[in-house]
Enzyme design. Structure first.
Site, PDB file in Angstrom:
ATOM      1  N   LYS A 151       8.512   7.709 -13.259  1.00  0.00           N
ATOM      2  CA  LYS A 151       8.608   9.174 -13.401  1.00  0.00           C
ATOM      3  C   LYS A 151      10.019   9.717 -13.227  1.00  0.00           C
ATOM      4  O   LYS A 151      10.397  10.678 -13.879  1.00  0.00           O
ATOM      5  CB  LYS A 151       7.639   9.866 -12.446  1.00  0.00           C
ATOM      6  N   ARG A 206      -0.585  15.621   0.936  1.00  0.00           N
ATOM      7  CA  ARG A 206      -0.458  15.962  -0.474  1.00  0.00           C
ATOM      8  C   ARG A 206      -1.839  15.698  -1.066  1.00  0.00           C
ATOM      9  O   ARG A 206      -2.797  16.322  -0.630  1.00  0.00           O
ATOM     10  CB  ARG A 206       0.688  15.188  -1.151  1.00  0.00           C
TER      11      ARG A 206
HETATM   12  C1  PLP Z   1       6.087   9.049  -7.028  1.00  0.00           C
HETATM   13  C2  PLP Z   1       4.889   8.326  -6.608  1.00  0.00           C
HETATM   14  C3  PLP Z   1       4.986   6.968  -6.262  1.00  0.00           C
HETATM   15  C4  PLP Z   1       6.294   6.228  -6.239  1.00  0.00           C
HETATM   16  O1  PLP Z   1       7.068   6.710  -5.188  1.00  0.00           O
HETATM   17  P1  PLP Z   1       8.506   6.097  -4.820  1.00  0.00           P
HETATM   18  O2  PLP Z   1       8.827   6.680  -3.518  1.00  0.00           O
HETATM   19  O3  PLP Z   1       9.412   6.546  -5.913  1.00  0.00           O
HETATM   20  O4  PLP Z   1       8.372   4.633  -4.778  1.00  0.00           O
HETATM   21  C5  PLP Z   1       3.821   6.329  -5.899  1.00  0.00           C
HETATM   22  N1  PLP Z   1       2.633   6.965  -5.891  1.00  0.00           N
HETATM   23  C6  PLP Z   1       2.509   8.259  -6.215  1.00  0.00           C
HETATM   24  C7  PLP Z   1       1.169   8.893  -6.180  1.00  0.00           C
HETATM   25  C8  PLP Z   1       3.630   8.985  -6.582  1.00  0.00           C
HETATM   26  O5  PLP Z   1       3.504  10.285  -6.897  1.00  0.00           O
END
Ligand code: PLP
Length: 364
Positions: free
Chosen positions: A37, A132
């Site tokens: 992302k 969250r």
């Molecule tokens: C962004 C995200 C991740 C990855 O997080 P990082 O800290 O970039 O490794 C994993 N799971 C969810 C649900 C996320 O939104």
């Protein structure tokens, strides 16, 4: 002629980071979903993950995953933001997996999957306190899992998961991981079979792996930031883990061009109001100093604290939407208009830069 601002993606360094993270995880019996992302869904980065051994490609936006699918990447795609009901058609078409936390969405998903003649795999999210996404109520969590298993023939409950260190800054300790496993066991009791996946979080969940404390049953992590920023952000900046030094912190770098160099006073001249973003600011009078302006601004990278100049003696002192002001008084090089200044990047700068249409991406 190279176009500036230029964002360079070094796939060699990126793949070395991915291989390193995947080897840490593999040793702990964990497969990874490579999360893209922060790159605005670059399919070439998804391909690096595939070549490095990721088992899924994850992103928070369906548009990214559509791009990945269209680029011919065949490993399962996973939607990691709870999907909108309005995008379930696309979800079923593009992704084999998704994270879920709403029964009403799951019921709609079942209809869409049935219509498409597919079975869609879901990971039900438990909120262990980061506040969250996910179920905070254990009974509701288990009864929803049971409902999927018994009532939704086109949704397969592949497993459960959690997310930590995002909103609530909660650290993924061994205790949190064990709590997730307890949730999994309660679900397994209710549905009468084993779950395939227990997804223990994101980059911050490397901590219990480093400490040799990751419980056996955690078998998936969804990894993004570690491979993009390496030691620069040291697992959400503050844990100071030297393991992360094994990762490159320059797989993404920025170059911007100097458009003005002048010696100017450091304290503004006139009556002071607010800056370009409506903020009241403090200025310190340091006398006259040499400054350079770059043709890039906050519209491209967000916050000046997230771009780190790689030239000694250069300090970013401020920016507006399209200009970045550097103090170059202490820089040994004689900076002139047309010169290029290079930066390492924190997570959010990569996020904004890859999404800025004014920034040209170069892949090497
Ligand atoms: C962004 C995200 C991740 C990855 O997080 P990082 O800290 O970039 O490794 C994993 N799971 C969810 C649900 C996320 O939104």
């Amino acid at each position: 002629m190279k176009k500036y601002p230029a964002l360079t993606v070094n796939h060699g360094l990126l793949k070395e980071n991915m291989e390193q993270v995947i080897s840490w995880c593999t040793e702990a019996g964990i497969d990874i979903a490579g999360v893209i992302k922060v790159t605005n869904g670059l399919a070439s980065v998804a391909d690096d993950y595939v070549k490095s051994g990721a088992k899924w490609i994850g992103s928070s936006r369906i548009e990214h995953l559509i791009r990945v699918k269209e680029a011919g990447i065949v490993i399962p795609k996973m939607m990691i933001r709870i999907p909108m009901i309005s995008e379930l058609d696309k979800l079923v078409e593009v992704c084999e997996y998704s994270l879920q936390s709403e029964l009403s969405t799951l019921k709609e998903l079942n209809k869409k999957a049935q219509a498409a003649g597919k079975v869609h795999n879901v990971i039900l999210m438990a909120d262990l306190g980061d506040l969250r996404e996910g179920f905070i109520d254990t009974e509701e969590f288990i009864s929803t899992a049971e409902y999927i298993e018994k009532e939704l023939s086109f949704v397969h409950l592949a497993g459960i998961g959690t997310n930590l260190g995002c909103f609530g800054s909660v650290i993924p300790t061994k205790e949190k991981m064990n709590q997730l496993i307890e949730y999994a066991e309660a679900v397994e009791q209710a549905i009468g079979r084993k779950l395939e996946i227990i997804s223990g979080g994101a980059t911050s969940s490397l901590l219990p792996i480093f400490d040799g404390e990751m419980p056996d049953r955690i078998n998936m992590l969804r990894i993004g930031s570690a491979v993009f920023t390496g030691a620069l952000e040291d697992i959400r900046t503050s844990y100071g883990r030297k393991e992360m030094d094994a990762l490159h912190d320059d797989s993404f770098t920025l170059e911007a061009e100097v458009i003005e160099v002048k010696v100017k006073p450091t304290y503004p001249i006139g009556e002071l109001g607010v800056d370009a973003f409506g903020q009241t600011r403090e200025y310190i009078d340091r006398g006259n100093r040499k400054r350079a302006i770059l043709a890039i601004g906050r519209a491209d990278y967000g916050d000046i604290g997230d771009i780190l100049p790689q030239l000694e003696g250069v300090e970013v002192i401020g920016a507006s939407g399209d200009h970045t002001i550097l103090d170059v008084e202490d820089c040994k090089e004689n900076i002139r208009p047309g010169d290029i200044v290079r930066f390492k990047l924190k997570y959010s700068a990569i996020l904004y830069l890859t999404g800025s249409e004014n920034v040209k991406i170069y892949e090497i």
